[in-house]
Design a protein around this motif. Sequence first.
Motif, PDB file in Angstrom:
ATOM      1  N   TYR A  77       0.840  -1.284  -0.065  1.00 55.81           N
ATOM      2  CA  TYR A  77      -0.119  -0.063  -0.114  1.00 55.81           C
ATOM      3  C   TYR A  77       0.877   1.137  -0.064  1.00 55.81           C
ATOM      4  O   TYR A  77       0.547   2.125  -0.874  1.00 55.81           O
ATOM      5  CB  TYR A  77      -0.948  -0.014   1.234  1.00 55.81           C
ATOM      6  CG  TYR A  77      -1.700   1.127   1.187  1.00 55.81           C
ATOM      7  CD1 TYR A  77      -2.815   1.352   0.674  1.00 55.81           C
ATOM      8  CD2 TYR A  77      -1.202   2.313   2.108  1.00 55.81           C
ATOM      9  CE1 TYR A  77      -3.771   2.477   0.929  1.00 55.81           C
ATOM     10  CE2 TYR A  77      -2.059   3.424   2.417  1.00 55.81           C
ATOM     11  CZ  TYR A  77      -3.388   3.479   1.502  1.00 55.81           C
ATOM     12  OH  TYR A  77      -4.140   4.929   1.717  1.00 55.81           O
ATOM     13  N   ARG A  78       1.779   1.409   1.114  1.00 54.09           N
ATOM     14  CA  ARG A  78       2.687   2.422   0.931  1.00 54.09           C
ATOM     15  C   ARG A  78       3.666   2.606  -0.308  1.00 54.09           C
ATOM     16  O   ARG A  78       3.657   3.755  -0.845  1.00 54.09           O
ATOM     17  CB  ARG A  78       3.689   2.517   2.213  1.00 54.09           C
ATOM     18  CG  ARG A  78       2.891   2.430   3.420  1.00 54.09           C
ATOM     19  CD  ARG A  78       4.002   2.555   4.580  1.00 54.09           C
ATOM     20  NE  ARG A  78       4.723   1.586   4.595  1.00 54.09           N
ATOM     21  CZ  ARG A  78       6.044   1.073   5.488  1.00 54.09           C
ATOM     22  NH1 ARG A  78       6.441   2.267   6.313  1.00 54.09           N
ATOM     23  NH2 ARG A  78       6.559   0.053   5.647  1.00 54.09           N
ATOM     24  N   LEU A  80       2.507   1.623  -3.264  1.00 52.46           N
ATOM     25  CA  LEU A  80       1.610   2.041  -4.629  1.00 52.46           C
ATOM     26  C   LEU A  80       1.224   3.757  -4.471  1.00 52.46           C
ATOM     27  O   LEU A  80       1.419   4.352  -5.067  1.00 52.46           O
ATOM     28  CB  LEU A  80       0.383   1.204  -4.423  1.00 52.46           C
ATOM     29  CG  LEU A  80       0.800  -0.183  -4.836  1.00 52.46           C
ATOM     30  CD1 LEU A  80      -0.764  -0.949  -5.040  1.00 52.46           C
ATOM     31  CD2 LEU A  80       1.267  -0.189  -6.523  1.00 52.46           C
ATOM     32  N   ARG A  81       1.190   4.030  -3.008  1.00 52.85           N
ATOM     33  CA  ARG A  81       1.061   5.394  -2.630  1.00 52.85           C
ATOM     34  C   ARG A  81       2.136   6.239  -3.159  1.00 52.85           C
ATOM     35  O   ARG A  81       1.890   7.635  -3.551  1.00 52.85           O
ATOM     36  CB  ARG A  81       0.709   5.515  -1.360  1.00 52.85           C
ATOM     37  CG  ARG A  81      -0.694   5.080  -1.045  1.00 52.85           C
ATOM     38  CD  ARG A  81      -1.821   5.678  -1.578  1.00 52.85           C
ATOM     39  NE  ARG A  81      -2.280   7.013  -1.043  1.00 52.85           N
ATOM     40  CZ  ARG A  81      -2.856   7.945  -1.632  1.00 52.85           C
ATOM     41  NH1 ARG A  81      -3.799   7.405  -2.826  1.00 52.85           N
ATOM     42  NH2 ARG A  81      -3.012   9.096  -1.087  1.00 52.85           N
ATOM     43  N   ARG A  84       2.421   5.847  -7.303  1.00 48.87           N
ATOM     44  CA  ARG A  84       1.352   6.418  -7.893  1.00 48.87           C
ATOM     45  C   ARG A  84       1.110   5.729  -9.484  1.00 48.87           C
ATOM     46  O   ARG A  84       1.229   6.684 -10.497  1.00 48.87           O
ATOM     47  CB  ARG A  84       1.080   7.847  -7.799  1.00 48.87           C
ATOM     48  CG  ARG A  84       0.997   8.465  -6.631  1.00 48.87           C
ATOM     49  CD  ARG A  84       0.640   9.808  -6.576  1.00 48.87           C
ATOM     50  NE  ARG A  84       0.291  10.027  -5.119  1.00 48.87           N
ATOM     51  CZ  ARG A  84      -0.940  10.060  -4.280  1.00 48.87           C
ATOM     52  NH1 ARG A  84      -1.820   9.178  -4.904  1.00 48.87           N
ATOM     53  NH2 ARG A  84      -1.111  10.188  -3.135  1.00 48.87           N
ATOM     54  N   ALA A 105      -5.330   1.855  -2.751  1.00 47.93           N
ATOM     55  CA  ALA A 105      -4.381   2.797  -2.885  1.00 47.93           C
ATOM     56  C   ALA A 105      -4.677   3.946  -3.926  1.00 47.93           C
ATOM     57  O   ALA A 105      -3.985   4.788  -4.253  1.00 47.93           O
ATOM     58  CB  ALA A 105      -2.858   2.080  -3.148  1.00 47.93           C
TER      59      ALA A 105
END
Length: 378
Positions: A77-78, A80-81, A84, A105
């Motif tokens: 998740y981190r 992909l954030r 982007r 995300a």
Amino acid sequence: MSRPPLIVHVVYHFGTGGLENGLVNLINRLPRERFRHAIVSLTDHTDFRGRIERDDVVFHDLEKTPGHSLGWLWRLYRLLRELRPALIHTRNLNAVEAQFVAALAGVPARLHGEHGRDVFDLEGKNWKYTLLRRAARPLVRRYTCVSRDLAGWLRDTIGVPAARLTQIYNGVDSDKFHPRAGAYPALGPTGFFQGATCVVGSIGRMVAVKDYPTLVRAFIQACRQAPDASGLRLLIVGDGEARGGCLDLLEAAGLAAQAWLPGNRDDTAELLRAMDVFVLPSLGEGISNTILEAMASGLPIIATAVGGNPELVTAGDNGTLLAPADDVAMARALLDYAADPERRAREGTASRRRIERDFSLDRMAAAYQAVYETALEP
């Protein structure tokens, strides 16, 4: 000037294998000016990454541990954030959970690809895995798969609408993989090819789903039944937990000198040109890259009638199809090919012709590009 959209490809492990080989070929041939790429491995990666020709492809390892650990979900998740991406493309069951993370995300275009099922669920009927795939289905914008067999399963069992599903065959480099001209190449242990009349070969991961012990047992039987077995050779390229047991079988049969199991190699094109017939004894397949490479190398194919194999091998044209785990039938097929060099040449020519007609890398890359372009549309 805006940067090209970033595609994040998610796999369980990036090592030696057909899925990874197909991904390498795809990235190498998609237009550099149109897409950027990052590869996320849920576990880790090997130096197989060196086959990617672009120097701007970044690898991220999530170091997922065996079992039901959840820490990798937060790490993904981190990541992909931070990255982007415009599009995420997960592959196979062990990466499908990344679809839920990608949705959270905010990744706008989400694709999932199926390349084949493993030995723990050969027919794709395990209810837990089916439930997981169905749960992810509303989040996936488009699906890709490598065979008609997998396409039918995705429609009928997982419930993927045909309009969201694209079947794309893998391509093969028909310049790198080409038929042998003349004598066997100078490879292998000293004297291994001396006196050889038929080299039976295979390339693949020596894991349970590939069922290499069946091929070894078939080779042993063929040597015992042949009028003169001195010219038969067995060459299996690859590594895995089954390799030691296969070596033990050959040693116990007194045939270790007529077999060469070198483990993983980088010179697979040359090794294929050292073979006279290619055998894939697997219990399940998507679309086999090694069959495609063997066909490009002008070899007749003996394969099990599972997964996408019947889409590549036509009995009586470019090879023979057998039931899985049948070493008796496989031994009989090996003896037939060993005794008939004209048949080997005829079917090998048919294999090469099929590759040139239907399985180019450019054709594969163009099909994936079309899918990505459609998925990226607002």
